[in-house]
Design a protein around this motif. Structure first.
Motif, PDB file in Angstrom:
ATOM      1  N   ASP A  30       0.823  -1.263   0.015  1.00 19.96           N
ATOM      2  CA  ASP A  30      -0.113   0.067  -0.015  1.00 19.96           C
ATOM      3  C   ASP A  30       0.955   1.154  -0.143  1.00 19.96           C
ATOM      4  O   ASP A  30       0.397   2.370  -0.158  1.00 19.96           O
ATOM      5  N   ASP A  31       1.980   1.146   0.283  1.00 18.31           N
ATOM      6  CA  ASP A  31       3.096   2.262   0.249  1.00 18.31           C
ATOM      7  C   ASP A  31       3.503   2.568  -1.172  1.00 18.31           C
ATOM      8  O   ASP A  31       4.411   3.778  -1.297  1.00 18.31           O
ATOM      9  N   ASN A  32       3.435   1.869  -2.133  1.00 20.19           N
ATOM     10  CA  ASN A  32       4.173   2.075  -3.360  1.00 20.19           C
ATOM     11  C   ASN A  32       3.947   3.308  -3.974  1.00 20.19           C
ATOM     12  O   ASN A  32       5.143   3.888  -4.285  1.00 20.19           O
ATOM     13  N   GLU A  33       2.913   3.898  -3.963  1.00 20.15           N
ATOM     14  CA  GLU A  33       2.800   5.279  -4.649  1.00 20.15           C
ATOM     15  C   GLU A  33       3.570   6.442  -3.853  1.00 20.15           C
ATOM     16  O   GLU A  33       3.973   7.038  -4.448  1.00 20.15           O
ATOM     17  N   ALA A  34       3.413   6.222  -2.448  1.00 17.70           N
ATOM     18  CA  ALA A  34       3.991   7.302  -1.696  1.00 17.70           C
ATOM     19  C   ALA A  34       5.531   7.114  -1.821  1.00 17.70           C
ATOM     20  O   ALA A  34       6.310   8.081  -1.944  1.00 17.70           O
ATOM     21  N   VAL A  35       6.003   5.927  -1.802  1.00 22.02           N
ATOM     22  CA  VAL A  35       7.446   5.824  -1.902  1.00 22.02           C
ATOM     23  C   VAL A  35       7.984   6.129  -3.269  1.00 22.02           C
ATOM     24  O   VAL A  35       8.835   6.784  -3.276  1.00 22.02           O
ATOM     25  N   LYS A  36       7.211   5.961  -4.382  1.00 23.60           N
ATOM     26  CA  LYS A  36       7.737   6.430  -5.652  1.00 23.60           C
ATOM     27  C   LYS A  36       7.693   7.803  -5.741  1.00 23.60           C
ATOM     28  O   LYS A  36       8.448   8.716  -6.380  1.00 23.60           O
ATOM     29  N   GLU A  37       6.732   8.610  -5.191  1.00 20.23           N
ATOM     30  CA  GLU A  37       6.563   9.840  -5.073  1.00 20.23           C
ATOM     31  C   GLU A  37       7.757  10.719  -4.220  1.00 20.23           C
ATOM     32  O   GLU A  37       8.393  11.635  -4.744  1.00 20.23           O
ATOM     33  N   ILE A  38       8.196  10.182  -3.205  1.00 25.83           N
ATOM     34  CA  ILE A  38       9.021  10.564  -2.339  1.00 25.83           C
ATOM     35  C   ILE A  38      10.541  10.555  -3.225  1.00 25.83           C
ATOM     36  O   ILE A  38      11.126  11.453  -3.357  1.00 25.83           O
ATOM     37  N   PHE A  39      10.591   9.306  -3.838  1.00 21.96           N
ATOM     38  CA  PHE A  39      11.968   9.158  -4.380  1.00 21.96           C
ATOM     39  C   PHE A  39      11.928  10.222  -5.857  1.00 21.96           C
ATOM     40  O   PHE A  39      12.846  10.829  -5.857  1.00 21.96           O
ATOM     41  N   THR A  40      10.805  10.290  -6.509  1.00 24.35           N
ATOM     42  CA  THR A  40      10.920  11.048  -7.669  1.00 24.35           C
ATOM     43  C   THR A  40      11.206  12.616  -7.407  1.00 24.35           C
ATOM     44  O   THR A  40      11.816  13.404  -7.867  1.00 24.35           O
ATOM     45  N   LEU A  41      10.437  13.230  -6.252  1.00 26.14           N
ATOM     46  CA  LEU A  41      10.458  14.659  -5.720  1.00 26.14           C
ATOM     47  C   LEU A  41      11.878  14.781  -5.140  1.00 26.14           C
ATOM     48  O   LEU A  41      12.589  15.908  -5.429  1.00 26.14           O
ATOM     49  N   GLY A  42      12.426  13.615  -4.249  1.00 26.92           N
ATOM     50  CA  GLY A  42      13.824  13.932  -3.899  1.00 26.92           C
ATOM     51  C   GLY A  42      15.001  13.953  -4.801  1.00 26.92           C
ATOM     52  O   GLY A  42      15.885  15.004  -4.743  1.00 26.92           O
ATOM     53  N   MET A  43      14.649  13.009  -6.022  1.00 30.88           N
ATOM     54  CA  MET A  43      15.770  13.173  -7.014  1.00 30.88           C
ATOM     55  C   MET A  43      15.785  14.414  -7.904  1.00 30.88           C
ATOM     56  O   MET A  43      16.683  15.100  -8.261  1.00 30.88           O
ATOM     57  N   SER A  44      14.485  14.953  -7.956  1.00 32.08           N
ATOM     58  CA  SER A  44      14.448  16.145  -8.895  1.00 32.08           C
ATOM     59  C   SER A  44      14.860  17.202  -8.340  1.00 32.08           C
ATOM     60  O   SER A  44      15.084  18.397  -8.869  1.00 32.08           O
ATOM     61  N   GLU A  45      14.667  17.493  -6.862  1.00 33.94           N
ATOM     62  CA  GLU A  45      15.232  18.373  -6.035  1.00 33.94           C
ATOM     63  C   GLU A  45      16.739  18.918  -6.558  1.00 33.94           C
ATOM     64  O   GLU A  45      17.314  19.790  -6.190  1.00 33.94           O
ATOM     65  N   HIS A  46      17.276  17.772  -7.229  1.00 32.14           N
ATOM     66  CA  HIS A  46      18.893  17.914  -7.121  1.00 32.14           C
ATOM     67  C   HIS A  46      19.203  18.394  -8.662  1.00 32.14           C
ATOM     68  O   HIS A  46      20.575  18.831  -8.946  1.00 32.14           O
ATOM     69  N   VAL A  47      18.107  18.862  -9.320  1.00 23.54           N
ATOM     70  CA  VAL A  47      18.322  19.615 -10.786  1.00 23.54           C
ATOM     71  C   VAL A  47      19.037  20.861 -10.652  1.00 23.54           C
ATOM     72  O   VAL A  47      20.069  21.062 -11.284  1.00 23.54           O
ATOM     73  N   PRO A  48      18.522  21.715  -9.808  1.00 30.44           N
ATOM     74  CA  PRO A  48      19.134  23.208  -9.674  1.00 30.44           C
ATOM     75  C   PRO A  48      20.545  23.127  -9.197  1.00 30.44           C
ATOM     76  O   PRO A  48      21.309  23.652  -9.848  1.00 30.44           O
TER      77      PRO A  48
END
Length: 224
Positions: free
Chosen positions: A12-30
């Motif tokens: 049941d955590d699947n979508e939340a985990v993917k969201e946290i990972f995606t947002l966390g990695m995207s933060e490193h673009v700048p």
């Protein structure tokens, strides 16, 4: 850390985990974009282009426009690199977390939860190159919940699991732009043991360096 629960991952955590990972990695673009701008080859290309166009056109407008377009291209290069990594991760281990981490020997995946909401993740599994180590992976905490000690608790969870399984050390990899992560790991007792540039062409152009950290649990135990 009242109200924070660290537990094993469930489907049941699947979508939340993917969201946290995606947002966390995207933060490193700048920060990655700033990193590439600080590289001497990048600065040389920008300067040479500006000077050449300035000399040939005798106008500020054309060289400024050209440099602006090149900067935009560099930023898109960074976005491409991170999107590629995110997509690859979502198709591989994060596509079936239970199979990758919960059904394999000496592997696990945890989430940090507050008031029923998943706010952090971490995982570990045997390191492919060092038999006596487990590798810490997928550490991420929602931006809104940082500074609460969640990342430290997740680090300790991995260390305790590794020690209980009889392994001598924990290893992990982080990048040159993840300065907050480096500070966290060093605070938790990890030591930087190696650094190397990612072999992919785009990463080489960016001089995108990875750091390998190691936590010696035997020494950590003696210190306790």
């Amino acid at each position: 850390m009242a109200g924070i629960q660290i537990r094993k991952y469930c489907d049941d955590d699947n979508e939340a985990v993917k969201e946290i990972f995606t947002l966390g990695m995207s933060e490193h673009v700048p920060s990655s974009f700033m990193h590439i701008l600080k590289q001497p080859p990048t600065q040389m290309v920008l300067m040479c282009m500006f000077c050449a166009l300035m000399t040939s056109s005798k106008s500020f407008l054309l060289p400024i426009l050209a440099v602006t377009l090149l900067l935009a291209a560099f930023r898109q290069l960074v976005v491409y690199m991170f999107n590629k990594y995110i997509d690859t991760s979502l198709r591989k281990d994060l596509n079936n977390i239970s199979e990758t981490y919960l059904r394999q020997k000496d592997s696990c995946f945890w989430v940090a939860e507050i008031d029923g909401r998943v706010v952090g993740t971490v995982a570990c599994l045997p390191n492919e190159n060092v038999p006596d180590c487990l590798e810490l992976k997928r550490m991420s905490v929602r931006r809104s919940h940082r500074g609460m000690g969640i990342a430290k608790a997740l680090c300790r969870t991995v260390a305790d699991f590794t020690r209980d399984k009889g392994y001598a050390s924990v290893v992990l990899f982080t990048s040159v732009v993840q300065t907050d992560a480096q500070k966290l790991y060093e605070h938790m007792g990890y030591e930087k043991i190696r650094e190397f540039v990612v072999p992919e062409l785009v990463a080489k152009i960016m001089n995108f360096t990875l750091f390998e950290y190691r936590l010696d649990l035997q020494r950590d135990k003696k210190r306790d």
